[in-house]
Design an enzyme around this catalytic site. Sequence first.
Site, PDB file in Angstrom:
ATOM      1  CB  SER A 278      38.282  40.254  31.838  1.00  0.00           C
ATOM      2  OG  SER A 278      37.407  40.643  32.875  1.00  0.00           O
ATOM      3  CE  LYS A 284      43.201  43.055  31.501  1.00  0.00           C
ATOM      4  NZ  LYS A 284      43.194  42.483  32.827  1.00  0.00           N
ATOM      5  CD  GLU A 291      48.606  35.729  33.630  1.00  0.00           C
ATOM      6  OE1 GLU A 291      47.695  35.620  32.779  1.00  0.00           O
ATOM      7  OE2 GLU A 291      48.452  36.251  34.746  1.00  0.00           O
TER       8      GLU A 291
END
Lengths: 411, 411, 411, 411
Positions: A278, A284, A291
Amino acid sequence: MKLWDRGESLHPVVERFTVGNDHLLDHRLVAYDCQASAAHARMLNTMGIIDDEELERLELSLAEIAEMDERGEFEIRLEDEDCHTAIERHLSGKLGETGRKIHAARSRNDQVLTALRLYEKHELAGIKQLVVGYSDALDDLVARWGSLPLPGYTHMQKAMPTTVGTWIGAFAAAAIDDQRQLDAALHLVDQSPLGTAAGFGVPLLQVNRSATARELDFGRVMHNPMYAQLSRGKFEAVVLGACSQIMFDLNRLATDLLLFMTSEFGFASLPPELTTGSSIMPQKRNPDVLELVRARYHLVLAEEIKTRSLCSNLMSGYNRDVQLTKEPLFAGIETTRSCIEVMCIVLAELRFDEGRCRAALTDEMFATERVNDLVLRGVPFRDAYRIVARTVADPCAWPSADERAAAARGS
Amino acid sequence: MKLWDRGESLHPVVERFTVGNDHLLDHRLVAYDCQASAAHARMLNTMGIIDDEELERLELSLAEIAEMDERGEFEIRLEDEDCHTAIERHLSGKLGETGRKIHAARSRNDQVLTALRLYEKHELAGIKQLVVGYSDALDDLVARWGSLPLPGYTHMQKAMPTTVGTWIGAFAAAAIDDQRQLDAALHLVDQSPLGTAAGFGVPLLQVNRSATARELDFGRVMHNPMYAQLSRGKFEAVVLGACSQIMFDLNRLATDLLLFMTSEFGFASLPPELTTGSSIMPQKRNPDVLELVRARYHLVLAEEIKTRSLCSNLMSGYNRDVQLTKEPLFAGIETTRSCIEVMCIVLAELRFDEGRCRAALTDEMFATERVNDLVLRGVPFRDAYRIVARTVADPCAWPSADERAAAARGS
Amino acid sequence: MKLWDRGESLHPVVERFTVGNDHLLDHRLVAYDCQASAAHARMLNTMGIIDDEELERLELSLAEIAEMDERGEFEIRLEDEDCHTAIERHLSGKLGETGRKIHAARSRNDQVLTALRLYEKHELAGIKQLVVGYSDALDDLVARWGSLPLPGYTHMQKAMPTTVGTWIGAFAAAAIDDQRQLDAALHLVDQSPLGTAAGFGVPLLQVNRSATARELDFGRVMHNPMYAQLSRGKFEAVVLGACSQIMFDLNRLATDLLLFMTSEFGFASLPPELTTGSSIMPQKRNPDVLELVRARYHLVLAEEIKTRSLCSNLMSGYNRDVQLTKEPLFAGIETTRSCIEVMCIVLAELRFDEGRCRAALTDEMFATERVNDLVLRGVPFRDAYRIVARTVADPCAWPSADERAAAARGS
Amino acid sequence: MKLWDRGESLHPVVERFTVGNDHLLDHRLVAYDCQASAAHARMLNTMGIIDDEELERLELSLAEIAEMDERGEFEIRLEDEDCHTAIERHLSGKLGETGRKIHAARSRNDQVLTALRLYEKHELAGIKQLVVGYSDALDDLVARWGSLPLPGYTHMQKAMPTTVGTWIGAFAAAAIDDQRQLDAALHLVDQSPLGTAAGFGVPLLQVNRSATARELDFGRVMHNPMYAQLSRGKFEAVVLGACSQIMFDLNRLATDLLLFMTSEFGFASLPPELTTGSSIMPQKRNPDVLELVRARYHLVLAEEIKTRSLCSNLMSGYNRDVQLTKEPLFAGIETTRSCIEVMCIVLAELRFDEGRCRAALTDEMFATERVNDLVLRGVPFRDAYRIVARTVADPCAWPSADERAAAARGS
């Protein structure tokens, strides 16, 4: 130069608008058009329209174009409109009169269709190979982790025990069916349109359609010339439908993995080199790759919809509308390829947290087993169900209606 | 360099897969990101995070980047992932510590959203201008040809008389409604997401969201930070919905024109420079431009479907899936623009064949007028209808059931 | 009564919302569920869970239910949720303990799937029969009118001569390919899900899945129980895809006919009993039937999209979402059936206006033939094309750019 | 009786095919048609086509029809085709000549459109009221649970802390924007088509379109009669687009809730009366209601696609195709209504597990806060990010590449 050039110039905005991206997209078709043009030239030779020497020169030049294109050196200019014109321009420029002979007994319509169908056949075979590799990756995963227990879910709620092997095995079984749909699509497109010309055949000239079909390794000749035009878009939709179906499985597998990789489920994880970070949250590790596989199903589906929708409500015979099926076809195929490829990498690197998987098999998941145990002892199923239902802890753990009413009254 | 770089390298296939075309597509956003980053820097300055001199250097560099990009000289590398990273990399490379300060109090999430919303506002305004021009072109056509009679059709069958003015006027009226939908879309997207960071706001730091919104000329601040994430894809679908609506009208107008330009209808024609030819039929004048407008409606509609479909069934908070709404957004907007532009050219050049239009108003088209004449004389409408029905020549001209039965018997 | 009834009542709004139209739609499945339940009961008998007398009573009752349903007398109440519950309720009501035994070793999940797959197999076979009938109708039309000349069109402009036989023959060829896609869909769905229970198989009990598959005439057993769940929606989309493909052809044929039936083309017409009138225009004969065939393609396509879209982004295992694939499946299949049926009537009654067809073959349509004639005499194709191009009357008949400029100047 | 009856009978299969479900669906429009027919009759009275006594009898009969329909006693027969014919038949049957006068100066085309637009206006207003109620339900939830901390997620991974209030507040903010889109749709459809007749106005008779528009409370008159036809389907798509947008939010909220109600997340739960059970797993409490809300987004979206797709590529003027927009319109609106209603019940009954919500805020979620703390102390953001990145525990907890390589070597 346009094939239909009559000395008048096309309005530049209209030229750009009509050509669209074809001069860029069409590099995917150059090799196939060269292959088909060579087969066509050989047939013209048997008809006596070009002689042996001309044929040899055409074959050499076509091979040369294909090589140039592979090296990224064959230019399709905006004013060429498409690769087919660029190829004829190149031949005419290099071979003069001989080049100007090659378009006898064909039209750009069947020329485009032939190149597209050769491309589709090649890509369907390539995708099938990728699906085989993906099946192998699923099998490898089952070999490594298959016996690990995993909760089975219905309605996203824990239901009954299952295993990694059963869960991943479902996708392996799906991949087998997907291969059959690829075969069905391949069989459909395996019809030679060469010689249907603009949809009305070739007046006066005696073309040998079987000969070119055989040379190009088509399974059969598409005999009705108007069907060749009707098949444009329709066949492409079937190819994209086979892609959508594969993407559907990948979408579902990615969805499972994304859920299993949340810290709350915690069943699986990916190594750092497959996750991203991130811009502001230093802790993260994001599974972007999954996705994007999930999301790309929707893209491929929409490419299929484009193809199905834009060819509707059209009069028979060629309509320029169908030119716009090219980009969705290419996009759908290439997206599907890249998603299968990346999923193989994911499957190879995926690992499971055995402790969490086993710990997730909580007691209530065995309720159906207890019901069936009573059934084995002779209790009618529905009675056994009700007996067990009274004994399992309610996952809702809601107070009774009375208790809630009392609470609402503040008593 | 990635914004989240922690010294580990991403798998090269995964890198290519996750970045997709963003490094190419994102040039559309560079100028908007520079504008937003400058506004953000000014706010950081008021917060005391960067000093006046740093601000000045950032503003200069951002202006420079925007100029470079306009000249085609600003590079977004695959490993940058997107324009936002490329810009921060450029700033850090050039300004050192100052560049590394700019990402305070924002995230790439709100940075992308802000650039997109500025882009959308600009494009919606641009499309509205194009629609105004298209309306003018319709008006001009009406001014030139409006009083020319034309058959009106229902069910593709001649129905009642109308005029070029009424027919084209319908599209002019539609264009007014389309402008209202563009306004509604514009109002929707006119909310500043800057400062929502990753969807959870900015801990500890006191950001002045109104100030950046005001500077960027946003109508209002999007207060809820999680709504900023929820709006991604949803707002883009509304923008594309406004485009689809315009394209719908163009699709219908193109369909009419294609029919009116057949030799059978023969009401209208286009000059040679707006038509194309055939590779084998030397007599052809093809209205490809209108076929492609017609077909492109379906493309824009599918881009909208992509956006609506791929954002569904997703958990709240940023999901990488939504990155894939960028390409449909750009494609939908650019296709719509080009179709409006080309349609203006078509309308300017279109001409009618007066003789054929007038001749097409055959007698039976006045039947309703005759019915109404009887109504004016006091005959109930439905009775008048039946009276006239008995007198009009049947367009079917089918023999009666008896005659047909006799013919079938061969008698 | 619900299968999972535990003495608590479901909120009435939620009950209505979750059941939807299933209690109405499900009559399509009653006969198939009875057939599958009987096969399941026979297997339970071999497992010793129900005895011979119980089996006989279950078989009789199931046959009775199927007959009642056929007479429209079997009731599925809202509170039953679906036909499966209504059937178990009926059995339990009539047979007591015996009825409460039948749900052993299965779940509603595989029960629904089995009934659906039997339904799909039956419908695919039925549609194939209809397509055969439609092919026959096309052949009959060719037999009657095949040799009649007809203009061939590209870009909706007259192109080259063709015949009714070639034009209709394209649809006949398409129908052959459509049958193959129906076969591919049929092969896909021909897998028995019975015994996969809720997606995790049947704990403790030894079910004989091959036996039930054989009895129900399934080609093979779907071995992986989670794949049964993954196949829900996916297989339905393939069935609908095969329907869409047929509808695509009908859409195109209807589009042609609607155009050919305009007074401007005037090639074909339908008898009065296949056309409708207008509420105010007494002279009208409208081909609504063809407009509705054309339009219904879009409906079937959207039913397919529903199925593909709503099953995406879902976790593995049963999700209630997939219940909503039932209505699109039924709608898509029934719409397709009715369109093929009505098209057969249209084809049987269609007639052509020979005079107008022949008169439409205007001179310029033979330009390609003249080109080819030159090619036969040794002129290179592209040179022949240009020679003929100079001689054909320009269909545009536009003044030159100079003349137009002069006119614009008013000189 | 058909409005266009000329004594010939329509082929029964064709009749059923063309009428479709209209005789069932149309009950939704009866009241609106009666209202519009009364306004039309009053205008005919001012024109002198019907006298005062006739007007009174028509008004009485129309009111009576509306009441009958509300009681479920007004019959629309298959052979009526639609409610409009059934109403005229009823009037003619009851009032004789007076009934046969009412269709003067209108066509079924504008009659259908007027009833539809009145219906749409009513439904849009009704949906807006429902959205207001849903907003209230969101506000109530925030009032009860708003301050409860909740993990915020990006990429489905824990990201930063948030609260129930912020999360639910995002949907409240979305609902405000949705209301604006409803307003925009309402403004669009608020145009009176009455008097446009079949798309060509009313020859000879002087209709007062403003008068009927005013009486029916339309905001404005749709002046161009052909635009009335062009608006069919297009306006319906905008209405459905506003519905899709609401459904999108509900889809996302349902997705969150389904995840938060898994035992793994465990943040929220629903009472037993809102959950359903399993036919074989006695322990199950399934949130079907939320799965069906999630899924129904896709249905509404597909209804919108139907409308947009089937009206494309059509010639101007009424085409029967557009009749098929009715069913998607009704389905989309009714589905949206029921989903909002059921979601209000869910929101009212939802409760949170405070302990699990608080426990989920694990330490690493505060990393961005720590970065910002360093920024406040003067560390450039990107440097602060890297400092914190080194200190946070890696959620992946993957061994280093070296360790993995060693493990792979078995050393």
